[in-house]
Design a protein around this motif. Structure first.
Motif, PDB file in Angstrom:
ATOM      1  N   ASP A  47      -5.352  20.748  -2.671  1.00  0.00           N
ATOM      2  CA  ASP A  47      -6.646  21.115  -3.228  1.00  0.00           C
ATOM      3  C   ASP A  47      -7.579  19.908  -3.179  1.00  0.00           C
ATOM      4  OD1 ASP A  47      -7.812  23.467  -5.332  1.00  0.00           O
ATOM      5  OD2 ASP A  47      -8.722  21.471  -5.489  1.00  0.00           O
ATOM      6  N   ALA A  48      -8.645  20.021  -2.408  1.00  0.00           N
ATOM      7  CA  ALA A  48      -9.577  18.906  -2.242  1.00  0.00           C
ATOM      8  C   ALA A  48     -10.277  18.557  -3.539  1.00  0.00           C
ATOM      9  CB  ALA A  48     -10.605  19.249  -1.154  1.00  0.00           C
ATOM     10  N   ARG A  49     -10.526  19.537  -4.400  1.00  0.00           N
ATOM     11  CA  ARG A  49     -11.238  19.254  -5.660  1.00  0.00           C
ATOM     12  C   ARG A  49     -10.417  18.357  -6.565  1.00  0.00           C
ATOM     13  NH1 ARG A  49     -11.761  25.479  -6.974  1.00  0.00           N
ATOM     14  NH2 ARG A  49      -9.606  25.176  -6.302  1.00  0.00           N
ATOM     15  N   GLU A  50      -9.123  18.647  -6.689  1.00  0.00           N
ATOM     16  CA  GLU A  50      -8.267  17.810  -7.517  1.00  0.00           C
ATOM     17  C   GLU A  50      -8.172  16.394  -6.950  1.00  0.00           C
ATOM     18  OE1 GLU A  50      -6.949  18.501 -10.344  1.00  0.00           O
ATOM     19  OE2 GLU A  50      -6.898  20.689 -10.492  1.00  0.00           O
ATOM     20  N   ALA A  51      -8.062  16.292  -5.626  1.00  0.00           N
ATOM     21  CA  ALA A  51      -7.958  14.977  -4.998  1.00  0.00           C
ATOM     22  C   ALA A  51      -9.222  14.160  -5.204  1.00  0.00           C
ATOM     23  CB  ALA A  51      -7.672  15.145  -3.506  1.00  0.00           C
ATOM     24  N   VAL A  52     -10.367  14.786  -5.070  1.00  0.00           N
ATOM     25  CA  VAL A  52     -11.638  14.066  -5.251  1.00  0.00           C
ATOM     26  C   VAL A  52     -11.784  13.583  -6.683  1.00  0.00           C
ATOM     27  CG1 VAL A  52     -14.148  14.338  -5.259  1.00  0.00           C
ATOM     28  CG2 VAL A  52     -12.801  15.157  -3.310  1.00  0.00           C
ATOM     29  N   LEU A  68      -3.823   8.321  -1.649  1.00  0.00           N
ATOM     30  CA  LEU A  68      -3.551   9.479  -2.499  1.00  0.00           C
ATOM     31  C   LEU A  68      -3.124  10.665  -1.651  1.00  0.00           C
ATOM     32  CD1 LEU A  68      -3.763  10.756  -5.399  1.00  0.00           C
ATOM     33  CD2 LEU A  68      -6.065  11.502  -4.714  1.00  0.00           C
ATOM     34  N   ASN A  69      -2.002  11.263  -1.986  1.00  0.00           N
ATOM     35  CA  ASN A  69      -1.514  12.424  -1.249  1.00  0.00           C
ATOM     36  C   ASN A  69      -2.403  13.632  -1.525  1.00  0.00           C
ATOM     37  OD1 ASN A  69       0.163  14.571  -0.145  1.00  0.00           O
ATOM     38  ND2 ASN A  69       1.887  13.164  -0.321  1.00  0.00           N
ATOM     39  N   ILE A  70      -2.734  14.376  -0.481  1.00  0.00           N
ATOM     40  CA  ILE A  70      -3.542  15.580  -0.678  1.00  0.00           C
ATOM     41  C   ILE A  70      -2.758  16.654  -1.440  1.00  0.00           C
ATOM     42  CG2 ILE A  70      -2.890  16.631   1.514  1.00  0.00           C
ATOM     43  CD1 ILE A  70      -6.328  16.808  -0.346  1.00  0.00           C
ATOM     44  N   SER A  71      -1.420  16.568  -1.397  1.00  0.00           N
ATOM     45  CA  SER A  71      -0.623  17.494  -2.193  1.00  0.00           C
ATOM     46  C   SER A  71      -0.705  17.089  -3.666  1.00  0.00           C
ATOM     47  CB  SER A  71       0.841  17.475  -1.742  1.00  0.00           C
ATOM     48  OG  SER A  71       1.640  18.220  -2.648  1.00  0.00           O
ATOM     49  N   VAL A  85       0.873  -1.173   0.000  1.00  0.00           N
ATOM     50  CA  VAL A  85       0.000   0.000   0.000  1.00  0.00           C
ATOM     51  C   VAL A  85       0.908   1.220   0.000  1.00  0.00           C
ATOM     52  CG1 VAL A  85      -1.888   1.212   1.123  1.00  0.00           C
ATOM     53  CG2 VAL A  85      -1.737  -1.291   1.304  1.00  0.00           C
ATOM     54  N   ASP A  86       0.917   1.924  -1.123  1.00  0.00           N
ATOM     55  CA  ASP A  86       1.760   3.111  -1.227  1.00  0.00           C
ATOM     56  C   ASP A  86       1.098   4.250  -0.459  1.00  0.00           C
ATOM     57  OD1 ASP A  86       4.111   4.404  -3.052  1.00  0.00           O
ATOM     58  OD2 ASP A  86       2.487   5.826  -2.658  1.00  0.00           O
ATOM     59  N   ALA A  87       1.871   4.871   0.431  1.00  0.00           N
ATOM     60  CA  ALA A  87       1.316   5.859   1.353  1.00  0.00           C
ATOM     61  C   ALA A  87       1.586   7.282   0.875  1.00  0.00           C
ATOM     62  CB  ALA A  87       1.870   5.649   2.759  1.00  0.00           C
ATOM     63  N   GLY A  88       0.950   7.638  -0.224  1.00  0.00           N
ATOM     64  CA  GLY A  88       0.953   9.023  -0.655  1.00  0.00           C
ATOM     65  C   GLY A  88       2.144   9.479  -1.453  1.00  0.00           C
ATOM     66  N   SER A  89       2.844   8.553  -2.122  1.00  0.00           N
ATOM     67  CA  SER A  89       3.939   8.994  -2.994  1.00  0.00           C
ATOM     68  C   SER A  89       3.415   9.899  -4.096  1.00  0.00           C
ATOM     69  CB  SER A  89       4.645   7.792  -3.618  1.00  0.00           C
ATOM     70  OG  SER A  89       5.229   6.973  -2.634  1.00  0.00           O
ATOM     71  N   ALA A  90       2.238   9.569  -4.613  1.00  0.00           N
ATOM     72  CA  ALA A  90       1.650  10.329  -5.719  1.00  0.00           C
ATOM     73  C   ALA A  90       0.472  11.161  -5.253  1.00  0.00           C
ATOM     74  CB  ALA A  90       1.204   9.381  -6.837  1.00  0.00           C
ATOM     75  N   GLY A  91       0.334  12.320  -5.877  1.00  0.00           N
ATOM     76  CA  GLY A  91      -0.851  13.148  -5.708  1.00  0.00           C
ATOM     77  C   GLY A  91      -1.661  13.137  -6.990  1.00  0.00           C
ATOM     78  N   ALA A  92      -2.687  13.968  -7.024  1.00  0.00           N
ATOM     79  CA  ALA A  92      -3.562  13.994  -8.198  1.00  0.00           C
ATOM     80  C   ALA A  92      -2.806  14.371  -9.468  1.00  0.00           C
ATOM     81  CB  ALA A  92      -4.715  14.975  -7.966  1.00  0.00           C
ATOM     82  N   GLU A 142     -11.538  16.876   4.213  1.00  0.00           N
ATOM     83  CA  GLU A 142     -12.654  17.258   3.339  1.00  0.00           C
ATOM     84  C   GLU A 142     -12.724  16.337   2.123  1.00  0.00           C
ATOM     85  OE1 GLU A 142     -15.118  19.391   3.570  1.00  0.00           O
ATOM     86  OE2 GLU A 142     -14.510  20.185   5.523  1.00  0.00           O
ATOM     87  N   ALA A 143     -11.566  16.073   1.515  1.00  0.00           N
ATOM     88  CA  ALA A 143     -11.536  15.189   0.345  1.00  0.00           C
ATOM     89  C   ALA A 143     -11.922  13.768   0.729  1.00  0.00           C
ATOM     90  CB  ALA A 143     -10.150  15.212  -0.289  1.00  0.00           C
ATOM     91  N   ALA A 144     -11.383  13.283   1.847  1.00  0.00           N
ATOM     92  CA  ALA A 144     -11.681  11.924   2.290  1.00  0.00           C
ATOM     93  C   ALA A 144     -13.163  11.757   2.590  1.00  0.00           C
ATOM     94  CB  ALA A 144     -10.846  11.585   3.523  1.00  0.00           C
ATOM     95  N   ASP A 145     -13.756  12.775   3.186  1.00  0.00           N
ATOM     96  CA  ASP A 145     -15.187  12.708   3.480  1.00  0.00           C
ATOM     97  C   ASP A 145     -16.007  12.642   2.197  1.00  0.00           C
ATOM     98  OD1 ASP A 145     -17.567  13.026   5.281  1.00  0.00           O
ATOM     99  OD2 ASP A 145     -17.773  14.865   4.116  1.00  0.00           O
ATOM    100  N   ARG A 146     -15.653  13.450   1.206  1.00  0.00           N
ATOM    101  CA  ARG A 146     -16.401  13.447  -0.051  1.00  0.00           C
ATOM    102  C   ARG A 146     -16.259  12.109  -0.775  1.00  0.00           C
ATOM    103  NH1 ARG A 146     -19.005  17.511  -2.818  1.00  0.00           N
ATOM    104  NH2 ARG A 146     -19.200  18.199  -0.635  1.00  0.00           N
ATOM    105  N   LEU A 147     -15.076  11.507  -0.684  1.00  0.00           N
ATOM    106  CA  LEU A 147     -14.839  10.214  -1.319  1.00  0.00           C
ATOM    107  C   LEU A 147     -15.295   9.043  -0.457  1.00  0.00           C
ATOM    108  CD1 LEU A 147     -11.244  10.896  -2.690  1.00  0.00           C
ATOM    109  CD2 LEU A 147     -13.298  10.545  -4.087  1.00  0.00           C
ATOM    110  N   GLN A 148     -15.646   9.343   0.798  1.00  0.00           N
ATOM    111  CA  GLN A 148     -16.027   8.302   1.767  1.00  0.00           C
ATOM    112  C   GLN A 148     -14.913   7.262   1.910  1.00  0.00           C
ATOM    113  OE1 GLN A 148     -19.328   8.070   3.789  1.00  0.00           O
ATOM    114  NE2 GLN A 148     -18.439  10.110   3.465  1.00  0.00           N
TER     115      GLN A 148
END
Length: 383
Positions: free
Chosen positions: A144-149, A118-121, A89-96, A184-190
């Motif tokens: 940016d939560a929008r890009e992450a979602v 997914l990294n929030i960055s 499980v890769d822990a946030g190496s990549a972002g959106a 915020e992003a995690a909540d939107r993606l559940q």
């Protein structure tokens, strides 16, 4: 007819309450049977596991395996057999901003299963080496939560959660804001999230109350000043309260997050990690973390039982990422297994502060079953 039978091993699957000598049959990439005396003549391949331990395929909940795409990434396939790991499980190496490259150039070509936080960055972890250390959350414009979602929805088959790294190194002067954006992003993606906290600010008091049941706090046995002990040496009240409300405590050994003094105190007090992960990356793959099996072996030598460390690398991380088909040898589960030899001897183990411990046990991987296909570890390290 079975594609593969692992014969006569000690089948250890704590999540299913199994610890007995049995055969395991695999068919069409899944576990098809777990019982003694399976007919070996009805199998295309038979591997003798006599004297060995057969567990569900080990899951390393915190790794960095975006090899070639990020400066901290290691090659999952190169360390899978050494570490007994079937799922990284890769822990946030990549972002959106670079996840599509991670998918096409690494994940889709890998023999190992790779799932991702997914990294929030937007840029992921981009400035990480012995000489360069630039926190990806130090510029809040990258969060940016929008890009992450949008990325999370597009790649929902691979993304199992959100990740943030905060603190003086990873977040600079951004404080707790990247965590709030990630939530915020995690909540939107559940989806659940994993939080890395290095040096304050922010500190535990700001971070832990924000985490939700099912979220992971990694690096939970790290040294002071984010040690989870109080000055009296005991588990802090807010840490106990966080566990009671469902926060998951993960090791994430890595370069700087396992302190033997903390580990011994926590284990003695009964505050065991929920999950044990290596946080393997370029700065610790040759020590002190090395891989998942080396990390699990340290915890056996620190006082945890074999059953406890196997749970912390199978059913517990599977639960954390919502994948009940992994980390289990139940009939119908994905056909992954790790075959281990538990050796006695004298083994030197070093923590993140350079402290040495001589242990009398170490786990070695004899081979992996991935999707019902056997791969022997022909270069098993015995030192």
């Amino acid at each position: 007819m079975f594609d593969l039978i692992l014969r006569n091993g000690r089948v250890l699957d704590p999540g299913q309450g199994i610890d007995r000598i049995a055969d395991i049959g695999f068919r069409d990439g899944k576990v098809a049977a777990v019982e003694p005396g399976l007919p070996v003549e009805a199998a295309k391949d038979v591997q003798d596991a006599t004297g060995l331990i057969v567990t569900p395929g080990l899951i390393d909940l915190h790794t960095h395996v975006y090899w070639g795409g990020t400066s901290l990434g290691v090659d999952a396939d190169a360390i899978a057999l050494r570490g007994g790991t079937t799922t990284f499980v890769d822990a946030g190496s990549a972002g959106a901003g670079n996840f599509a490259g991670f998918r096409r150039h690494v994940i889709e070509r890998s023999q190992s299963r790779i799932l991702c936080y997914l990294n929030i960055s937007f840029a992921g972890i981009y400035g990480f080496s012995k000489n360069v250390m630039v926190g990806e959350c130090s510029d809040i414009r990258l969060c940016d939560a929008r890009e992450a979602v949008a990325c999370g929805r597009e790649h929902s088959d691979l993304i199992v959660g959100m990740k943030v790294r905060i603190g003086r190194i990873a977040g600079g002067t951004s404080g707790v804001a990247p965590l709030d954006i990630m939530l915020e992003a995690a909540d939107r993606l559940q989806l659940p999230c994993m939080t890395h906290l290095d040096y304050p600010p922010p500190g535990r008091i700001e971070v832990i109350p924000r985490l939700r049941p099912g979220d992971v706090l990694t690096h939970c046995y790290k040294p002071f000043p984010n040690d989870i002990r109080g000055g009296d040496g005991h588990v802090r009240a807010e840490i106990k309260a966080a566990r009671e409300r469902g926060i998951i405590f993960d090791i994430g050994h890595g370069m700087g997050a396992l302190d033997y003094e903390v580990a011994r105190a926590m284990i003695a007090e009964g505050f065991l990690p929920d999950t044990i992960s290596s946080d393997v990356h370029t700065l610790c793959v040759d020590g002190p973390a090395f891989d998942l099996l080396r990390t699990l072996s340290k915890f056996i030598c620190l006082g945890m039982s074999l059953e406890q460390v196997v749970t912390a690398a199978t059913s517990a991380p599977a639960r954390a990422i919502g994948r009940s088909d992994l980390g289990s040898l139940a009939v119908g589960a994905i056909g992954d297994a790790t075959v281990l030899r538990d050796r006695s001897g004298s083994f030197d183990y070093v923590d993140s502060l350079g402290r040495s411990m001589t242990g009398n046990r170490r786990l070695f991987c004899q081979g992996l079953v991935r999707g019902g296909i056997w791969t022997a570890n022909e270069e098993q390290e015995l030192a």
